[in-house]
Design an enzyme around this catalytic site. Structure first.
Site, PDB file in Angstrom:
ATOM      1  N   ASN A 121       0.931  -1.220   0.174  1.00  0.00           N
ATOM      2  CA  ASN A 121      -0.091  -0.119   0.005  1.00  0.00           C
ATOM      3  C   ASN A 121       0.865   1.375   0.137  1.00  0.00           C
ATOM      4  OD1 ASN A 121       0.177  -1.551   2.436  1.00  0.00           O
ATOM      5  ND2 ASN A 121      -0.255   0.687   3.458  1.00  0.00           N
TER       6      ASN A 121
ATOM      7  N   HIS B 197     -13.712  -0.483  -1.025  1.00  0.00           N
ATOM      8  CA  HIS B 197     -13.611   0.868  -1.031  1.00  0.00           C
ATOM      9  C   HIS B 197     -12.136   1.422  -1.945  1.00  0.00           C
ATOM     10  CE1 HIS B 197     -10.715   2.222   2.188  1.00  0.00           C
ATOM     11  NE2 HIS B 197     -11.066   0.656   2.720  1.00  0.00           N
TER      12      HIS B 197
ATOM     13  N   CYS C 217      -3.120   4.136   6.726  1.00  0.00           N
ATOM     14  CA  CYS C 217      -4.116   3.566   7.785  1.00  0.00           C
ATOM     15  C   CYS C 217      -3.729   3.901   9.201  1.00  0.00           C
ATOM     16  CB  CYS C 217      -4.453   2.243   7.388  1.00  0.00           C
ATOM     17  SG  CYS C 217      -5.152   1.730   5.956  1.00  0.00           S
TER      18      CYS C 217
HETATM   19  N1  PLP Z   1      -4.681  -4.400   3.432  1.00  0.00           N
HETATM   20  C1  PLP Z   1      -3.985  -3.390   2.535  1.00  0.00           C
HETATM   21  C2  PLP Z   1      -2.721  -3.605   1.789  1.00  0.00           C
HETATM   22  C3  PLP Z   1      -4.297  -1.957   2.795  1.00  0.00           C
HETATM   23  O1  PLP Z   1      -3.876  -1.048   2.103  1.00  0.00           O
HETATM   24  C4  PLP Z   1      -5.522  -1.713   3.525  1.00  0.00           C
HETATM   25  C5  PLP Z   1      -6.186  -0.282   3.789  1.00  0.00           C
HETATM   26  O2  PLP Z   1      -5.506   0.612   3.622  1.00  0.00           O
HETATM   27  C6  PLP Z   1      -6.270  -2.603   4.083  1.00  0.00           C
HETATM   28  C7  PLP Z   1      -5.696  -4.176   3.912  1.00  0.00           C
HETATM   29  C8  PLP Z   1      -7.513  -2.666   4.832  1.00  0.00           C
HETATM   30  O3  PLP Z   1      -8.610  -2.514   4.217  1.00  0.00           O
HETATM   31  P1  PLP Z   1      -9.922  -2.032   4.888  1.00  0.00           P
HETATM   32  O4  PLP Z   1      -9.832  -0.521   4.832  1.00  0.00           O
HETATM   33  O5  PLP Z   1     -10.941  -2.241   3.627  1.00  0.00           O
HETATM   34  O6  PLP Z   1     -10.102  -2.399   6.174  1.00  0.00           O
END
Ligand code: PLP
Length: 382
Positions: A150, A200, A322
């Site tokens: 990410n 999303h 995140c």
């Molecule tokens: N995994 C990765 C690589 C992410 O980038 C993200 C969110 O940024 C997630 C999992 C989590 O996904 P969610 O936002 O749908 O909980």
């Protein structure tokens, strides 16, 4: 909503208008519970079944392999804890660049007598086959390596890693949350047992995700109750979000070629400008998502730059979106051996299909200006 330029599509994406249209009938009027046998319940069930087919089609899986969840985070947790909870102890191997949605459930297994091994990243952000093979010299029950990171956007050769895991008869999961909609994702070709997705991140609504699961895998639910999703995810389904996720998958699959080439053009334009500003672009030498650029300028804090750019109308992320309340340097960059001072400067631009070349040029212009201003301020402070 705002006239600011949105360049944080790995954080979340705008709801695609066609997705909203698909969802609207399920957001008003009398809705049935999908477990009810009457006409309203059957309509809800049909809508979920159609979405299940759309999600499965987008990743070359069978609809029966799709377990809907409330998010990508929940899908990751189900993949890790759901398998981990089938035995009282074991060993899990995860890469050192995973999202917290994988690292935290792995940590939770460590509280229950499990051992956690970290698979090292190389300097480009890749997990090499030799690194996984070395970890698997000692038996592991679960391996989890993400398909695309990410932060850096670096793409892993999951099919090759999956082959090694299979050779050791080890269950393998991949987090494909960032890959879906940006590169081709095929569950069978990836050679894995489980894969997480999120709505999303592909212009679908928040509040829906999925775990694609090899049916032979023994897995315990995280939520117990009415037995929805074949008992793996109890709770009345969020029908509108699931329908939206399905529609977003269908659109993303249809548009993938065109979307990828547009995103890559925008990213290359940005990185051409970044080069002239002497930025270090992380993972630039290897295959990355077409929309992602993660870069830093020595001596300038990423957080400071993100706030300065925000004041000028550009929304970008620093480090991991995140966990943006943390001021620690990105664990992904540290795992890649990046100097912590340079890592503290990291800023991420992630494009979406609505972004334009004019926005890239305006961003570069503002970035240049803000860098000069911040450098002057730093020089005065010293
Ligand atoms: N995994 C990765 C690589 C992410 O980038 C993200 C969110 O940024 C997630 C999992 C989590 O996904 P969610 O936002 O749908 O909980």
């Amino acid at each position: 909503m705002s006239s600011a330029v949105y360049l944080d599509n790995n954080g979340t994406t705008a709801l695609e208008p066609r997705v909203l249209q698909a969802m609207l009938p399920y957001l008003s009027g009398q809705q049935g519970n999908a477990t009810s046998r009457h006409i309203f319940g059957r309509a809800a069930r049909n809508a979920i079944d159609q979405a299940r087919e759309q999600v499965a089609d987008a990743v070359g899986a069978h609809p029966s392999q799709v377990v809907f969840t409330g998010s990508g985070t929940e899908a990751d947790n189900l993949a890790i804890s759901g398998v981990g909870n089938t035995q009282t102890s074991g060993r899990i191997a995860i890469s050192s660049i995973e999202h917290p949605a994988v690292t935290k459930p792995a940590q939770a297994l460590a509280w229950q007598n499990w051992k956690v091994a970290k698979i090292a990243s190389n300097r480009d952000g890749q997990i090499e086959k030799a690194a996984l093979a070395a970890i698997l010299e000692e038996r592991a029950d679960i391996v989890s390596v993400m398909l695309a990171n990410n932060e850096t956007g670096v793409i892993q050769d999951i099919a090759a890693l999956g082959e090694i895991a299979r050779g050791h008869k080890t269950y393998m999961h991949t987090d494909a949350v960032q890959a879906l909609g940006k590169i081709n994702v095929d569950f069978v070709d990836l050679n894995i047992h489980a894969m997480s997705l999120s709505s999303h991140k592909i212009n679908g609504p928040q509040g829906a995700g999925a775990l694609i699961l090899d049916k032979r895998i023994d897995i315990r639910p995280l939520l117990y109750g009415g037995g929805q999703e074949k008992g793996l995810r109890s709770g009345s389904e969020n029908i509108a979000a699931i329908v939206g996720f399905g529609a977003a998958c269908a659109i993303a699959s249809h548009d993938i070629q065109q979307r990828t080439s547009k995103l890559r053009t925008l990213r290359d334009r940005l990185e051409h400008g970044l080069k002239q500003l002497d930025a270090t672009v992380f993972g630039a030498a290897v295959e990355r998502l077409p929309n992602t650029s993660f870069f830093a300028f020595g001596g300038i804090e990423g957080e400071t730059l993100v706030m300065a750019l925000d004041r000028q109308g550009f929304a970008v992320a620093s480090g991991s979106a995140c966990s943006s309340d943390s001021t620690e340097p990105s664990h992904v960059l540290l795992a890649m051996g990046v100097d912590p001072d340079l890592a503290r400067g990291a800023v991420r631009v992630s494009f979406g299909s609505h972004n334009t070349a004019e926005e890239v040029d305006a961003f570069l212009h503002t970035l240049h200006h803000e860098l000069s201003r911040l450098r002057k301020l730093t020089a005065i402070a010293v």
